[in-house]
Design an enzyme around this catalytic site. Sequence first.
Site, PDB file in Angstrom:
ATOM      1  CG  LEU A   1      -3.374  97.772  25.770  1.00 26.44           C
ATOM      2  CD1 LEU A   1      -3.107  96.611  26.731  1.00 26.44           C
ATOM      3  CD2 LEU A   1      -4.795  97.699  25.252  1.00 26.44           C
TER       4      LEU A   1
ATOM      5  CD  GLU B   1      -3.497 103.478  27.465  1.00 23.81           C
ATOM      6  OE1 GLU B   1      -3.503 102.923  26.357  1.00 23.81           O
ATOM      7  OE2 GLU B   1      -3.395 102.859  28.537  1.00 23.81           O
TER       8      GLU B   1
HETATM    9  N1  PDD Z   1      -9.713  98.887  24.142  1.00 17.61           N
HETATM   10  N2  PDD Z   1      -5.627 101.591  25.401  1.00 17.61           N
HETATM   11  C1  PDD Z   1      -6.616 101.101  26.156  1.00 17.61           C
HETATM   12  C2  PDD Z   1      -6.656 101.456  27.591  1.00 17.61           C
HETATM   13  C3  PDD Z   1      -7.594 100.262  25.584  1.00 17.61           C
HETATM   14  O1  PDD Z   1      -8.570  99.760  26.343  1.00 17.61           O
HETATM   15  C4  PDD Z   1      -7.538  99.969  24.194  1.00 17.61           C
HETATM   16  C5  PDD Z   1      -8.532  99.084  23.516  1.00 17.61           C
HETATM   17  C6  PDD Z   1      -6.483 100.531  23.439  1.00 17.61           C
HETATM   18  C7  PDD Z   1      -6.347 100.256  21.960  1.00 17.61           C
HETATM   19  O2  PDD Z   1      -5.917  98.953  21.728  1.00 17.61           O
HETATM   20  P1  PDD Z   1      -6.288  98.182  20.376  1.00 17.61           P
HETATM   21  O3  PDD Z   1      -5.823  99.026  19.257  1.00 17.61           O
HETATM   22  O4  PDD Z   1      -5.544  96.907  20.493  1.00 17.61           O
HETATM   23  O5  PDD Z   1      -7.787  98.002  20.363  1.00 17.61           O
HETATM   24  C8  PDD Z   1      -5.549 101.321  24.077  1.00 17.61           C
HETATM   25  C9  PDD Z   1     -10.660  97.908  23.669  1.00 17.61           C
HETATM   26  C10 PDD Z   1     -11.079  98.107  22.254  1.00 17.61           C
HETATM   27  C11 PDD Z   1     -11.811  97.843  24.650  1.00 17.61           C
HETATM   28  O6  PDD Z   1     -11.537  97.755  25.840  1.00 17.61           O
HETATM   29  O7  PDD Z   1     -12.981  97.848  24.232  1.00 17.61           O
END
Ligand code: PDD
Length: 277
Positions: free
Chosen positions: A200, A176
């Site tokens: 995640l 990712e």
């Molecule tokens: N980050 N993977 C990682 C490692 C992340 O930190 C995030 C989100 C995602 C995407 O998840 P989501 O769609 O639920 O935002 C995937 C957040 C936004 C952050 O740390 O700022």
Amino acid sequence: MILVDSSLVERKDFGVDIEDRAYQFGDGVYEVIRVYGGKVFAMGQHLDRLWRSCAELRMPLPFGKDELAARFGELMKANQLSGDGIIYLQISRGVAPRVHQFPEETRPLLVAYTREVQRPLQAMENGGSVITAEDIRWLRCDIKSLNLLGNVLAKQAAVEKRAIEAILHRGDTVTEGSSSNFFIVKEGSVYTHPLSNLILGGITREIVVKLAEDLKLNLIQQAFTVDQAYGADEAFITSTISEVLPIISIDGRSIGSGAPGPVTRKLQRAFEELAGL
Ligand code: PDD
């Protein structure tokens, strides 16, 4: 104002205790929740993930989801967040004399604040460039924990190369982004790493998987390699802040035509429609 447990307090009046376990060990979890036009987006999914993260770290919470959602409403009101922004919240295992194991007498400490954050419209329109980086994180990336050094180092490497994101890989396998999920499109099919301990489970990912289904796209949750990413017709990342953001080059190599592709555009539009944007 910030929310500390159940009270709204001035940000300057909140002193972090040196023995807060989030501060010393990164022993806690967090969420970033989107607010569009003063309305919280996908709150239920974020709270479900928060509860799961806490359960995985054996941190029982002394309040319920509805109670927390109501407090977020008060926080947004106090801060007059009526436009686009985020709610950031973190829950530490608590404050206790420093020992590595769980302390016997501690209670979780929740802190949350809001911030105005505009949608990244220009990058969403034009697309962005990414680099690849070895995924050096631990093996429980499914927990949204405060331990983010692997992510921080990868993002810094990207920024130093004028890229918007680092796409992580373990050996050849793409996992990712440093703060996003990653998708490629090849011959009409959409691929992304399956849910596992290596990524995640992004809320935006979950939404996009559902939208792809609704749009009758062939979405395959299957790991792919860095070379397959280089050879993709289209690529995009998803996150709470980036929504669906086209990727037009990886490590300086153009992806597809070097411009956002039609499948990515379709998903972007579907996301906007769902979120009422
Ligand atoms: N980050 N993977 C990682 C490692 C992340 O930190 C995030 C989100 C995602 C995407 O998840 P989501 O769609 O639920 O935002 C995937 C957040 C936004 C952050 O740390 O700022």
